[in-house]
Design an enzyme around this catalytic site. Structure first.
Site, mmCIF file in Angstrom:
data_model
loop_
_atom_site.group_PDB
_atom_site.id
_atom_site.type_symbol
_atom_site.label_atom_id
_atom_site.label_comp_id
_atom_site.label_asym_id
_atom_site.label_seq_id
_atom_site.Cartn_x
_atom_site.Cartn_y
_atom_site.Cartn_z
ATOM 1 N N LYS A 1 8.356 12.683 30.515
ATOM 2 C CA LYS A 1 7.307 11.653 30.629
ATOM 3 C C LYS A 1 5.948 12.174 30.203
ATOM 4 O O LYS A 1 5.146 11.431 29.631
ATOM 5 C CB LYS A 1 7.275 11.024 32.019
ATOM 6 C CG LYS A 1 7.131 11.947 33.178
ATOM 7 C CD LYS A 1 7.204 11.150 34.488
ATOM 8 C CE LYS A 1 7.288 12.069 35.680
ATOM 9 N NZ LYS A 1 8.668 12.307 36.136
ATOM 10 N N SER B 1 12.572 16.246 33.709
ATOM 11 C CA SER B 1 11.945 15.066 34.304
ATOM 12 C C SER B 1 10.443 15.057 34.034
ATOM 13 O O SER B 1 9.879 14.066 33.558
ATOM 14 C CB SER B 1 12.209 15.068 35.817
ATOM 15 O OG SER B 1 11.326 14.228 36.496
ATOM 16 N N HIS C 1 0.077 17.957 36.480
ATOM 17 C CA HIS C 1 1.319 17.509 37.114
ATOM 18 C C HIS C 1 1.748 18.540 38.143
ATOM 19 O O HIS C 1 1.837 19.727 37.853
ATOM 20 C CB HIS C 1 2.433 17.301 36.094
ATOM 21 C CG HIS C 1 3.529 16.433 36.642
ATOM 22 N ND1 HIS C 1 3.511 15.061 36.529
ATOM 23 C CD2 HIS C 1 4.632 16.741 37.342
ATOM 24 C CE1 HIS C 1 4.583 14.570 37.132
ATOM 25 N NE2 HIS C 1 5.272 15.562 37.646
ATOM 26 N N ASP D 1 14.160 9.021 32.549
ATOM 27 C CA ASP D 1 13.640 9.735 33.721
ATOM 28 C C ASP D 1 13.473 8.769 34.891
ATOM 29 O O ASP D 1 13.792 9.086 36.030
ATOM 30 C CB ASP D 1 12.296 10.411 33.426
ATOM 31 C CG ASP D 1 11.733 11.040 34.696
ATOM 32 O OD1 ASP D 1 12.417 11.897 35.283
ATOM 33 O OD2 ASP D 1 10.641 10.639 35.134
ATOM 34 N N ARG E 1 18.057 10.803 41.704
ATOM 35 C CA ARG E 1 17.925 12.152 42.294
ATOM 36 C C ARG E 1 17.311 12.062 43.676
ATOM 37 O O ARG E 1 17.673 12.805 44.580
ATOM 38 C CB ARG E 1 17.045 13.036 41.393
ATOM 39 C CG ARG E 1 17.738 13.480 40.125
ATOM 40 C CD ARG E 1 16.748 14.093 39.159
ATOM 41 N NE ARG E 1 16.178 15.318 39.644
ATOM 42 C CZ ARG E 1 14.919 15.714 39.405
ATOM 43 N NH1 ARG E 1 14.105 14.963 38.673
ATOM 44 N NH2 ARG E 1 14.481 16.845 39.877
#
Ligand code: URA
Length: 434
Positions: free
Chosen positions: A187, A183, A82, A161, A168
């Site tokens: 997930k 966030s 990520h 999220d 956001r």
């Protein structure tokens, strides 16, 4: 229990919220009892006041538990990467097939664009037919049959999220260590992957712009993941210039294909080797770092990585011919050079601003419901350290369906490049392992 109004006032005034108050707020966001304007007020207060470590942990848990948690343990190890977000960051499109071709099993739950950064889901959506709305059975099939799956959050995984992320994106409330951690991890932890490599961006195109801030973000991501029973590692990598040459959805999909075919820009390839080696070693702990790298290089040179991408695209409903013929991607209607106003060396690039300019031509959203213009984007022709002659293109402005939003927009693009007389050393790509 305080009312939502009282919770907002408390956060506004810098008071620490309790676990129960945060859980109550998040539950209300998901049920709709907390309307968008109150959720946005909370986000703004969180950005301005910051979140304490207990608040961040409580928010992460509440968001993770706002929906289903997937169990992929029977398919473990399922590895993931990520990024904290950047400009031209197409690494996910390369890494999923690359690591799968080298023997790993890769499941990546990705997002849409956020703030000035592009989103993996938007890049994938540029591929004709490609679907990211996979449910759990389909993700499981992709993991067993293809070895990789690239998918969006479903309505039921970390729905808090999903909602807060979209808010956001359009309310100037992205740049907060606590909100970013909650966030990403809500997930990631709900998606059931067992090993996660974090690519923590730093520099003027990242959300957190200095190495100490990025280090703190990276440590929070790695430590919280490990505390939750996942394998995790992290790299701080450079985002003081766009990654590779392409910025924009179809252009980035094309560049990813070129990298997979071993023809793309060296920086994208190198970043994928660095991150991919960690991913592969989660899948095969006995593998040394040099051996993992060699395996990935072989997947590039043998054509197996590109082949695996074609398989993945086909499994997810897209047209696999895109790997042979990227011209089936949406194509720009016009290409306008952004010429250098003088000769010299590129000393810096205003990368965040480039991300915002890309949104102006349709690469991202200003409002949640905005459409993307997939063909639009920039090709960065010169990067930090390069020599440029007056009149040579620094970048190419690629317009899709929409006209340039302002006259001489290409000048605005050229103005992002600082040109000086002395050569500047290009920054290191992989700055620090966490
Ligand atoms: N990626 C995410 O998923 N969330 C953030 O807040 C930033 C990057």
């Amino acid at each position: 229990m305080k009312s939502v109004y009282e919770i907002l006032r408390a956060k506004r005034d810098g008071k620490e919220l309790s676990r129960e108050e945060i859980a109550f707020l998040v539950a209300g966001v998901v049920s709709g009892e907390v309307p968008d304007y109150q959720a946005a007020a909370f986000l703004m207060a969180a950005v301005i006041r910051g979140l304490s470590t207990p608040e961040m942990a409580a928010l992460t848990e509440a968001m993770r538990d706002s929906g289903d948690s997937w169990d992929l343990s029977d398919l473990a190890p399922v590895v993931d990467k990520h990024s904290t977000g950047g400009v031209g960051d197409k690494a996910t499109l390369v890494l999923a097939p690359l690591v799968a071709a080298a023997g790993g099993r890769v499941g990546m739950m990705s997002g849409r664009g956020l703030g000035h950064t592009g989103g993996t889901l938007d890049k994938l959506a540029a591929i004709p037919g490609f679907r990211t709305d996979l449910d759990l059975p389909r993700v499981r099939r992709a993991l067993t049959e293809v070895g990789a799956a690239l998918f969006a959050q479903t309505d039921t995984v970390a729905p808090a999220d999903r909602k807060l992320y979209a808010l956001r994106d359009v309310t100037g409330t992205v740049e907060s260590l606590g909100l970013i951690v909650a966030s990403i991890l809500s997930k990631k932890l709900a998606s059931g992957t067992t090993g996660i490599v974090f690519d923590v961006k730093t520099g003027n195109g990242a959300f957190l712009k200095t190495v100490p801030e990025s280090r703190a973000l990276g440590r929070a991501l790695v430590d919280t993941s490990r505390a939750a029973g996942r394998e995790a590692s992290g790299w701080i990598t450079d985002m003081s210039r766009p990654l590779g040459r392409a910025v924009g959805n179809a252009l980035e999909a094309e560049e990813s294909i070129l990298v997979l075919r071993n023809e793309g820009p060296p920086a994208v390839r190198e970043l994928c080797l660095v991150l991919g080696a960690d991913m592969l070693r989660f899948a095969e702990p006995a593998l040394s770092e040099p051996d993992a790298r060699r395996r990935l290089e072989e997947a590039f040179t043998s054509g197996k990585a590109a082949e695996r991408f074609a398989k993945l695209v086909e499994f997810q409903g897209g047209d696999p011919r895109v790997v042979e013929d990227p011209s089936i991607l949406p194509q720009p209607k016009s290409r306008i050079p952004a010429a250098a106003p003088r000769s010299g060396f590129v000393r810096s690039i205003q990368t965040e601003k480039m991300g915002f300019l890309s949104i102006d031509i349709g690469c991202g959203r200003r409002k949640r419901e905005d459409d993307i213009d997939f063909a639009a984007g920039f090709l960065v022709e010169k990067t930090v350290g390069d020599r440029v002659e007056k009149g040579e293109p620094l970048a190419i402005l690629c317009l899709g369906e929409r006209p340039a939003p302002r006259p001489s927009f290409e000048r605005e693009l050229a103005d992002l490049f600082e040109i000086g007389d002395e050569p500047a050393a290009p920054p290191a790509l992989a700055i620090e392992k966490l």
